[in-house]
Design a protein around this motif. Sequence first.
Motif, short mmCIF file in Angstrom:
data_model
loop_
_atom_site.label_atom_id
_atom_site.label_comp_id
_atom_site.label_asym_id
_atom_site.label_seq_id
_atom_site.Cartn_x
_atom_site.Cartn_y
_atom_site.Cartn_z
N MET A 149 -28.13 61.83 -63.60
CA MET A 149 -28.83 60.59 -63.95
C MET A 149 -30.32 60.84 -64.12
O MET A 149 -30.95 60.34 -65.06
CB MET A 149 -28.58 59.54 -62.86
N ALA A 150 -30.91 61.61 -63.19
CA ALA A 150 -32.36 61.85 -63.23
C ALA A 150 -32.76 62.67 -64.45
O ALA A 150 -33.77 62.39 -65.10
CB ALA A 150 -32.81 62.56 -61.95
N THR A 151 -31.96 63.70 -64.76
CA THR A 151 -32.31 64.54 -65.91
C THR A 151 -32.09 63.79 -67.22
O THR A 151 -32.84 63.99 -68.18
CB THR A 151 -31.49 65.84 -65.90
N ALA A 152 -31.08 62.92 -67.27
CA ALA A 152 -30.88 62.11 -68.47
C ALA A 152 -32.05 61.17 -68.66
O ALA A 152 -32.55 61.00 -69.78
CB ALA A 152 -29.58 61.33 -68.35
N GLU A 153 -32.53 60.54 -67.59
CA GLU A 153 -33.67 59.64 -67.66
C GLU A 153 -34.93 60.40 -68.04
O GLU A 153 -35.75 59.93 -68.83
CB GLU A 153 -33.85 58.94 -66.32
N SER A 154 -35.07 61.60 -67.49
CA SER A 154 -36.23 62.43 -67.80
C SER A 154 -36.24 62.79 -69.28
O SER A 154 -37.28 62.76 -69.95
CB SER A 154 -36.21 63.71 -66.96
N GLY A 155 -35.05 63.10 -69.84
CA GLY A 155 -34.98 63.45 -71.26
C GLY A 155 -35.36 62.28 -72.14
O GLY A 155 -36.05 62.44 -73.15
#
Length: 275
Positions: free
Chosen positions: A262-268
């Motif tokens: 979730m965090a990496t998707a939001e970061s992207g």
Amino acid sequence: MKQKQGVALVVAGVDAGSTAIKVTLYDGRRLLNRMAPAGWNPKEAAAALLQKTAVEWEMEPTALDGIVGTGYGRNGLSFVTRSVTEITCHGRGSAYLQQGCRTVIDIGGQDAKAIRIDEQGRVVDFVMNDKCAAGTGRFLQTMAQALDLDVAELSEVALAATEACTINAMCTVFAESEVIGLLNRGCSRPAIVAGLHRSVANRVGAMAARVSPIGPVTLTGGVAVNDHLRQELARNLGLPVHSPAAAVFAGSTGAALIAWDMATAESGKRTMPGG
């Protein structure tokens, strides 16, 4: 979730079990696992353990980029970003901890679960016993008390057995009476404990058969450290059963991995032009 400019992402998984709280912090490379008793207020225990673990990582919980809660008490964790079922988290965590894992057997304090997963740790099928204490950690804890043993001693005691008593009752109350009766008839503690493990393995094995288990099997939950029970499960299933060193943290590990996704998707999304 907050994206910190120039600072690595760090996420957490919190497994609020019925008897223990597990917390896992993850930054894409390393895991930090910590555990504490759930006590009378699992929500406060979980918040306190998360605070302590985050400080050990040299940060505050409010700086985490995502927190996924799971387990028996997950819906009471107001500080999490998202709640995810323990079925999903144990599948994901077990696939991470045990290479090639295709079936998970989780024996917790209040329930037992059998989960079949694919190569990525996604749930294919599952079955759960949450209506009866038989085949759970609570059952073994009660039997240990009847035998005047600590639950942590059960495996070592059973491994010394040369035979296994037959335990017919699986209801906790009746099984306790049966154990006391066996003691009064002179049966040895090792033989009784070996019989209890075989009885639990037979019950859990019958439950697991409903998901058509395939190996290798990963045993998780508080009883994962019980080598004798693991051997009995392997015998019953006819499949190799493993308990990774961090098997007790399978749920919190899976929760942390989901938080990481979730965090990496939001970061992207934030780093995309116009995002």
